[in-house]
Design a protein around this motif. Structure first.
Motif, PDB file in Angstrom:
ATOM      1  N   GLU A 131      42.231  60.743  45.450  1.00 33.73           N
ATOM      2  CA  GLU A 131      41.784  61.557  44.316  1.00 33.73           C
ATOM      3  C   GLU A 131      40.329  61.939  44.516  1.00 33.73           C
ATOM      4  OE1 GLU A 131      40.733  60.995  39.609  1.00 33.73           O
ATOM      5  OE2 GLU A 131      42.751  60.389  40.252  1.00 33.73           O
ATOM      6  N   THR A 132      39.473  60.958  44.777  1.00 34.67           N
ATOM      7  CA  THR A 132      38.051  61.225  44.923  1.00 34.67           C
ATOM      8  C   THR A 132      37.725  61.684  46.339  1.00 34.67           C
ATOM      9  OG1 THR A 132      37.495  58.987  45.639  1.00 34.67           O
ATOM     10  CG2 THR A 132      37.612  59.395  43.247  1.00 34.67           C
ATOM     11  N   PHE A 133      36.548  62.249  46.498  1.00 32.18           N
ATOM     12  CA  PHE A 133      36.104  62.647  47.838  1.00 32.18           C
ATOM     13  C   PHE A 133      35.922  61.432  48.745  1.00 32.18           C
ATOM     14  CE2 PHE A 133      33.106  63.939  51.104  1.00 32.18           C
ATOM     15  CZ  PHE A 133      33.676  65.123  51.549  1.00 32.18           C
ATOM     16  N   PRO A 134      35.327  60.328  48.285  1.00 32.03           N
ATOM     17  CA  PRO A 134      35.247  59.148  49.151  1.00 32.03           C
ATOM     18  C   PRO A 134      36.629  58.650  49.600  1.00 32.03           C
ATOM     19  CG  PRO A 134      33.668  58.922  47.383  1.00 32.03           C
ATOM     20  CD  PRO A 134      34.500  60.128  47.056  1.00 32.03           C
ATOM     21  N   GLN A 135      37.623  58.718  48.737  1.00 37.06           N
ATOM     22  CA  GLN A 135      38.967  58.309  49.128  1.00 37.06           C
ATOM     23  C   GLN A 135      39.542  59.242  50.190  1.00 37.06           C
ATOM     24  OE1 GLN A 135      40.859  58.319  45.294  1.00 37.06           O
ATOM     25  NE2 GLN A 135      40.330  56.176  44.844  1.00 37.06           N
TER      26      GLN A 135
END
Length: 576
Positions: A131-135
């Motif tokens: 979902e997130t950019f780090p993920q």
């Protein structure tokens, strides 16, 4: 040497990446780094005899779209077939993160429209486990691949993630929206984003024909995202401007000002119009003024024509908007060619008119006859004007549409026409050649991983070394100059100080090249994407070895089993 080297390249013509004179010497590699340059004695586990061959740093492409391919494939070809060892993705403000489950279709529609990636390829080829950019970065980091990748935070997914449908509809961001974008930009930079990307190009449309979410974003929005990147450690702004009223000034100044306020460098796409007023000169004047005041701005230029490859088995051809052609467009290629060779079908299509509204106005550009050329086996990207469809038609006494129709049926319908829509001023690359010598211009725009059925531009490093550094009659680059523009210059712009040079302590990304026999092949259509998706691929002769982190990923144009490529997280310092 106190330790046996893992790899020694002996007696090669070393091109250091900084533009220095070529010299004969050896390069020793251990633990993924260059450990000795010059005369290397002692044993090595593997030796490459490079006598008579160029030894260069690996090439860096600042503008690719391998966001999907870096996950569904362990090879980033065509780029890795042309000496590229580091590819930056997430350009043009489009990508796959951040993204909630509910917005998957929005981003698929976005990438399908802007980057010509079939939707089924993305839905079948991507796990969508983030979902997130780090993920997303963690997902990329977990995959094996042949070359290194680095990523920008793309503006449009960020906008949709923060604003939902308001972002899709391009509504102004509220103060709360801007604060959240800044937080997420900082988070992305801390996770390793090299900066953020955005686009205001009018032809960047979704698959359904809408303007992309970042189109028309206000100054404050660019500024707050830039500040977030700065909060997270800094990075580069990559930007694709539009040409409002035929001038660069309004939109570029907005981005230059925001970058200056945020303390970030900028690289932007610079197109040279084939005719009309030379508006790109205004952009360069702006760059000179900004850099003179302490900014760090580069215009990113492609070293050959920018345009389309059109054909019967590609995304666009001159007849895609013709109802009479659409009646047979769904037939397999061989059956379609057989139909088109029938005199009555030929007459009916040629008498028709474009009356189907395209989702992207770029489809209207497939009839730019003065700048359209058959692309033969020699892959000539600077053809003589006498070879254009318009000139050939005049010589035959037929209409350009008839000439194009007949040429598309060559090679049993596999023929490709090069539609040189920009960078081909006065049917020449002279202007591009002049710009390539400027300190504030950087080469890029390979677009690997995108425009699968429209272009195959990621082969440009081979073109630079053949056309610009060997074959062209005038305005050429020397080999050291050409290599510098493919290595240390883009590495510097990206903030990747650990690569792009042949020197002790630098990353052992290298090419061994038979320059005299380097040859670019004609693009071909393959069906190796997820779900059997189609794309253009292009290979070359003359790459004796391509090496990433000391491991040989390809020999004589054939990939090995080595997959040493990594995700580069954030800017990298030069060796001490």
């Amino acid at each position: 040497m106190t330790h046996v080297a893992e790899l020694v390249i002996r007696n090669g013509m070393i091109v250091d990446g900084l533009g220095g004179q070529t010299y004969v010497g050896d390069v020793a590699v251990r633990d993924g780094l260059i450990v000795e340059v010059g005369t290397v004695s002692g044993d090595a586990e593997h030796v490459i005899d490079a006598a008579g061959l160029l030894v260069t740093p690996g090439f860096v492409d600042l503008h690719t779209h391998y966001d999907g391919q870096s996950i569904w494939s362990d090879r980033l070809n065509p780029s890795s077939s042309h000496g590229v060892t580091t590819a930056l993705m997430g350009n043009c403000g489009v990508g796959f993160a951040p993204c909630r489950i509910a917005d998957h279709e929005v981003l698929v529609d976005l990438m399908a429209g802007v980057e010509d990636i079939p939707g089924v390829v993305m839905t079948d080829g991507l796990p969508w486990t983030w979902e997130t950019f780090p993920q997303f970065m963690d997902t990329v980091d977990s995959q094996q691949r042949d070359i290194d990748v680095a990523a920008f935070l793309p503006h449009s997914p960020l906008r949709v993630y923060v604003m939902g449908q308001r972002g899709v509809d391009r509504e102004p961001a509220t103060p709360a929206d801007l604060a959240r974008m800044r937080e997420l930009a900082q988070e992305a930079a801390e996770a390793g984003a090299l900066g953020f990307s955005s686009s205001r190009l009018v032809t960047h449309r979704t698959r359904t024909g809408s303007q992309i979410p970042s189109y028309g974003a206000a100054y404050d929005e660019i500024l707050e995202i830039g500040r977030g990147i700065a909060d997270g450690g800094g990075g580069l702004i990559q930007f694709v401007p539009d040409l409002p009223d035929g001038a660069y000034q309004p939109v570029l100044q907005q981005v230059f000002d925001a970058a200056t306020d945020a303390g970030l460098p900028v690289t932007f796409t610079l197109l040279i119009g084939n005719a009309g007023e030379p508006v790109w000169q205004d952009a360069l004047t702006m760059v000179e003024k900004a850099n003179g005041s302490g900014a760090a701005i580069t215009a990113q230029v492609f070293p050959r024509p920018i345009g389309l490859m059109v054909g019967l088995d590609l995304s666009i051809n001159p007849f895609v908007l013709y109802p009479s052609y659409r009646e047979i467009a769904g037939l397999p290629l061989a059956e379609r060619v057989a139909e088109m060779r029938k005199p009555d079908v030929r007459q009916r299509i040629l008498a028709d008119r474009a009356s189907i509204a395209p989702t992207n106005p770029i489809a209207y550009l497939a009839q730019s006859w003065e700048w359209t050329y058959p692309l033969g086996d020699d892959a000539d990207y600077e053809p003589d004007p006498s070879k254009s469809i318009a000139a050939r038609a005049r010589a035959r006494g037929v209409s350009p549409l008839e000439e194009a129709y007949d040429r598309l049926l060559d090679d049993d319908g596999h023929a490709i026409l090069l539609d040189a829509l920009a960078n081909f001023r006065d049917n020449s690359l002279d202007t591009v050649g002049t710009l390539m010598h400027r300190e504030d211009v950087v080469l890029g725009l390979g677009d690997g991983g995108a425009h699968y059925g429209m272009i195959c531009d990621s082969s440009f490093p081979t073109y630079v070394l053949t056309h610009w550094a060997r074959d062209r009659g005038s305005g050429r680059l020397s080999v050291p100059e050409a290599v510098r523009e493919l290595t240390s210059t883009p590495a510097r712009v990206a903030g990747l100080g650990d690569r792009g040079r042949i020197a002790v302590g630098y990353k052992a990304d290298l090419n061994v090249i038979d320059h005299q026999n380097l040859r670019l092949h004609k693009p071909v259509i393959t069906y190796d994407l997820p779900a059997g998706g189609r794309r253009l691929d292009q290979t070359a002769d003359g790459y004796v070895a391509t090496i990433v982190a000391g491991e040989i990923i390809a020999e004589h144009g054939k990939p090995t089993a080595a997959r040493p490529g990594k995700l580069v997280r954030g800017r990298q310092p030069a060796p001490a």
